[in-house]
Write a protein that holds these residues in place. Structure first.
Motif, PDB file in Angstrom:
ATOM      1  N   SER A 159      21.882  15.569 -10.338  1.00 40.63           N
ATOM      2  CA  SER A 159      20.499  15.156 -10.601  1.00 40.63           C
ATOM      3  C   SER A 159      19.857  16.086 -11.627  1.00 40.63           C
ATOM      4  O   SER A 159      19.987  17.313 -11.554  1.00 40.63           O
ATOM      5  CB  SER A 159      19.687  15.146  -9.305  1.00 40.63           C
ATOM      6  N   LEU A 160      19.184  15.497 -12.580  1.00 39.90           N
ATOM      7  CA  LEU A 160      18.555  16.253 -13.657  1.00 39.90           C
ATOM      8  C   LEU A 160      17.441  15.402 -14.264  1.00 39.90           C
ATOM      9  O   LEU A 160      17.552  14.176 -14.335  1.00 39.90           O
ATOM     10  CB  LEU A 160      19.581  16.605 -14.738  1.00 39.90           C
ATOM     11  N   GLY A 161      16.367  16.057 -14.683  1.00 45.53           N
ATOM     12  CA  GLY A 161      15.259  15.353 -15.296  1.00 45.53           C
ATOM     13  C   GLY A 161      14.946  15.890 -16.670  1.00 45.53           C
ATOM     14  O   GLY A 161      15.478  16.917 -17.112  1.00 45.53           O
ATOM     15  N   ALA A 162      14.067  15.185 -17.351  1.00 39.19           N
ATOM     16  CA  ALA A 162      13.621  15.616 -18.680  1.00 39.19           C
ATOM     17  C   ALA A 162      12.107  15.453 -18.773  1.00 39.19           C
ATOM     18  O   ALA A 162      11.538  14.465 -18.303  1.00 39.19           O
ATOM     19  CB  ALA A 162      14.298  14.803 -19.769  1.00 39.19           C
ATOM     20  N   SER A 163      11.457  16.443 -19.369  1.00 41.57           N
ATOM     21  CA  SER A 163      10.010  16.381 -19.581  1.00 41.57           C
ATOM     22  C   SER A 163       9.716  15.586 -20.837  1.00 41.57           C
ATOM     23  O   SER A 163      10.627  15.190 -21.582  1.00 41.57           O
ATOM     24  CB  SER A 163       9.440  17.787 -19.686  1.00 41.57           C
ATOM     25  N   LEU A 164       8.426  15.366 -21.115  1.00 42.38           N
ATOM     26  CA  LEU A 164       8.043  14.653 -22.332  1.00 42.38           C
ATOM     27  C   LEU A 164       8.443  15.396 -23.595  1.00 42.38           C
ATOM     28  O   LEU A 164       8.654  14.783 -24.650  1.00 42.38           O
ATOM     29  CB  LEU A 164       6.530  14.405 -22.325  1.00 42.38           C
ATOM     30  N   THR A 165       8.566  16.730 -23.487  1.00 47.85           N
ATOM     31  CA  THR A 165       8.948  17.521 -24.657  1.00 47.85           C
ATOM     32  C   THR A 165      10.450  17.699 -24.777  1.00 47.85           C
ATOM     33  O   THR A 165      10.922  18.413 -25.640  1.00 47.85           O
ATOM     34  CB  THR A 165       8.283  18.907 -24.570  1.00 47.85           C
ATOM     35  N   GLY A 166      11.205  17.061 -23.867  1.00 47.07           N
ATOM     36  CA  GLY A 166      12.652  17.134 -23.931  1.00 47.07           C
ATOM     37  C   GLY A 166      13.260  18.279 -23.173  1.00 47.07           C
ATOM     38  O   GLY A 166      14.473  18.491 -23.242  1.00 47.07           O
ATOM     39  N   ASP A 167      12.448  19.061 -22.456  1.00 47.79           N
ATOM     40  CA  ASP A 167      13.001  20.159 -21.660  1.00 47.79           C
ATOM     41  C   ASP A 167      13.702  19.613 -20.415  1.00 47.79           C
ATOM     42  O   ASP A 167      13.256  18.638 -19.796  1.00 47.79           O
ATOM     43  CB  ASP A 167      11.899  21.118 -21.216  1.00 47.79           C
ATOM     44  N   ALA A 168      14.799  20.272 -20.064  1.00 50.69           N
ATOM     45  CA  ALA A 168      15.517  19.892 -18.850  1.00 50.69           C
ATOM     46  C   ALA A 168      14.775  20.415 -17.630  1.00 50.69           C
ATOM     47  O   ALA A 168      14.262  21.531 -17.634  1.00 50.69           O
ATOM     48  CB  ALA A 168      16.935  20.455 -18.870  1.00 50.69           C
ATOM     49  N   ILE A 169      14.711  19.606 -16.600  1.00 52.32           N
ATOM     50  CA  ILE A 169      14.067  19.987 -15.337  1.00 52.32           C
ATOM     51  C   ILE A 169      15.068  19.803 -14.219  1.00 52.32           C
ATOM     52  O   ILE A 169      15.570  18.695 -13.987  1.00 52.32           O
ATOM     53  CB  ILE A 169      12.811  19.137 -15.073  1.00 52.32           C
ATOM     54  N   ALA A 170      15.394  20.887 -13.545  1.00 50.87           N
ATOM     55  CA  ALA A 170      16.351  20.821 -12.442  1.00 50.87           C
ATOM     56  C   ALA A 170      15.755  20.018 -11.290  1.00 50.87           C
ATOM     57  O   ALA A 170      14.573  20.143 -10.963  1.00 50.87           O
ATOM     58  CB  ALA A 170      16.723  22.222 -11.968  1.00 50.87           C
ATOM     59  N   ILE A 171      16.565  19.189 -10.678  1.00 48.34           N
ATOM     60  CA  ILE A 171      16.130  18.337  -9.574  1.00 48.34           C
ATOM     61  C   ILE A 171      17.116  18.485  -8.418  1.00 48.34           C
ATOM     62  O   ILE A 171      18.332  18.435  -8.626  1.00 48.34           O
ATOM     63  CB  ILE A 171      16.054  16.862  -9.995  1.00 48.34           C
ATOM     64  N   THR A 172      16.604  18.678  -7.239  1.00 46.93           N
ATOM     65  CA  THR A 172      17.464  18.700  -6.062  1.00 46.93           C
ATOM     66  C   THR A 172      17.637  17.286  -5.528  1.00 46.93           C
ATOM     67  O   THR A 172      16.797  16.416  -5.762  1.00 46.93           O
ATOM     68  CB  THR A 172      16.868  19.595  -4.957  1.00 46.93           C
ATOM     69  N   GLY A 173      18.726  17.062  -4.844  1.00 43.34           N
ATOM     70  CA  GLY A 173      19.006  15.738  -4.295  1.00 43.34           C
ATOM     71  C   GLY A 173      19.275  15.799  -2.800  1.00 43.34           C
ATOM     72  O   GLY A 173      19.989  16.681  -2.331  1.00 43.34           O
ATOM     73  N   THR A 174      18.677  14.896  -2.066  1.00 40.24           N
ATOM     74  CA  THR A 174      18.882  14.794  -0.614  1.00 40.24           C
ATOM     75  C   THR A 174      19.440  13.414  -0.301  1.00 40.24           C
ATOM     76  O   THR A 174      18.813  12.395  -0.609  1.00 40.24           O
ATOM     77  CB  THR A 174      17.553  14.994   0.148  1.00 40.24           C
ATOM     78  N   GLY A 175      20.603  13.384   0.274  1.00 46.56           N
ATOM     79  CA  GLY A 175      21.276  12.121   0.556  1.00 46.56           C
ATOM     80  C   GLY A 175      20.767  11.439   1.815  1.00 46.56           C
ATOM     81  O   GLY A 175      19.905  11.948   2.537  1.00 46.56           O
ATOM     82  N   GLY A 176      21.309  10.272   2.084  1.00 44.35           N
ATOM     83  CA  GLY A 176      20.957   9.497   3.274  1.00 44.35           C
ATOM     84  C   GLY A 176      22.212   8.984   3.961  1.00 44.35           C
ATOM     85  O   GLY A 176      23.338   9.228   3.515  1.00 44.35           O
TER      86      GLY A 176
END
Length: 357
Positions: A159-176
């Motif tokens: 899991s990984l995200g991106a801001s409007l300026t293109g910066d990477a944002i670390a994202i944690t993931g919780t399964g089900g």
């Protein structure tokens, strides 16, 4: 793309220290064909410290059933996302089919979701040609159909995200987890015929190993069953006793087991025991050293072998056996009464006893 202010690209690994140079070619063809790119080529130092979370809901279905799981995003004001990627990981043998659609949080931001993969891994990318950020809420809906009756764990990885300026944002993931809703496959009671104050052992079999609390009910007040039966997770069977009261008339009782909207029934025949309805001897008067045949009649045929106990009030003058045996399905029996060398007249009373009568 003249009106596009920001563009985020995803690849499948992090950049080397100092970053990588990325060349963009034929970007129009990329968006038209929905080719999936899956991670950011950016220096690790660009990762935001505030970590949003992607959490997958859980559900329970019957074996082979289909359910929808919500993938929800929770973030903070310092980590607003313009795009996000993740991977669903699952045991492939437990899944018959799997699809992903955009959730309301993506739709309201004008974003789409594109997924590809299979064989235990399903990669997804949420993206859009706009400068909107994705609000907290359901970003995707995962529809999954089970291929058997095993519990299905689904984890969230990569899991990984991106801001409007293109910066990477670390994202944690919780399964089900997709659990199996057990249903009643069958219920049987043995023996299927019960005498007063006797018990039958009833066995409940479930269709899955999820366990549960099975509701129990008897149609007759003369057959007592517990209110419920708890079958632990991992087990598919459970037993309980159905106990008859001191009923006085034949009847049929129905035992019903219910779980998660399913039900099955079993019947127990409540049968009264045969009793002595009459005892008569062919001769009412006997001379010394004489005999007569006595016949005892039952209220109903026996269902199994039984023994009638005999008693005599003048045992020194009249000889009778201590008991007489009854074969299965017998409705009567005979025995012989014989006098001794009587010295005086007297009366003898014979008594036959069976099942309390």
């Amino acid at each position: 793309l003249a009106d596009l202010q920001h563009l985020a690209l995803w690849f499948d690994r992090r950049a080397v220290p100092g970053g990588n140079l990325v060349y963009l070619k034929n970007i129009k063809a990329f968006f038209k064909s929905s080719i999936l790119l899956t991670a950011l080529f950016l220096p690790y130092s660009c990762l935001s410290q505030a970590q949003p979370n992607l959490a997958l809901s859980s559900a329970a279905v019957s074996p082979g059933g289909t359910t929808a799981l919500n993938l929800s995003l929770s973030s903070s004001a310092s980590s607003l996302l313009a795009g996000v990627q993740w991977t669903f990981n699952y045991p492939a043998a437990s899944v018959g089919s799997l699809t992903v659609t955009a959730g309301p949080a993506l739709s309201s931001a004008g974003k789409s979701v594109s997924c590809a993969g299979g064989g235990g891994s399903y990669k997804c990318l949420a993206w859009g040609l706009n400068s909107n950020t994705i609000s907290d809420g359901v970003v995707a809906v995962l529809s999954v159909t089970l291929s058997g009756n095993s519990v299905l764990p689904i984890t969230i990885g990569d899991s990984l995200g991106a801001s409007l300026t293109g910066d990477a944002i670390a994202i944690t993931g919780t399964g089900g987890t997709v659990s199996i809703v057990s249903s009643i496959s069958s219920i049987t009671c043995s023996p299927g015929t019960s005498a007063p104050r006797a018990s039958s052992t009833c066995t409940v079999i479930l269709s899955g190993s999820g366990g549960g609390t099975v509701g129990l009910n008897s149609s007759s007040a003369n057959l007592i069953v517990p209110a419920s039966l708890t079958i632990p997770s991992g087990s598919v069977t459970g037993t309980f006793l159905a106990t008859a009261t001191a009923f006085t008339a034949d009847q049929i009782a129905t035992v019903t087991a219910t779980l998660n909207g399913s039900s099955q029934t079993a019947t127990v025949t409540l049968t009264t025991l045969p009793t002595i309805s009459s005892l008569q001897c062919a001769a009412a008067t006997l001379l010394p050293n004489a005999s007569t045949t006595c016949t005892l009649t039952l209220s109903k045929p026996t269902t199994a072998s039984a023994t009638v106990l005999l008693a005599n009030s003048a045992s020194s003058q009249l000889a009778i056996p201590a008991s007489v045996g009854l074969a299965p399905n017998a409705s009567s029996a005979t025995f012989t009464a014989r006098t001794s060398a009587l010295l005086s007249d007297q009366t003898a009373t014979l008594t036959a006893t069976l099942n309390g009568s």
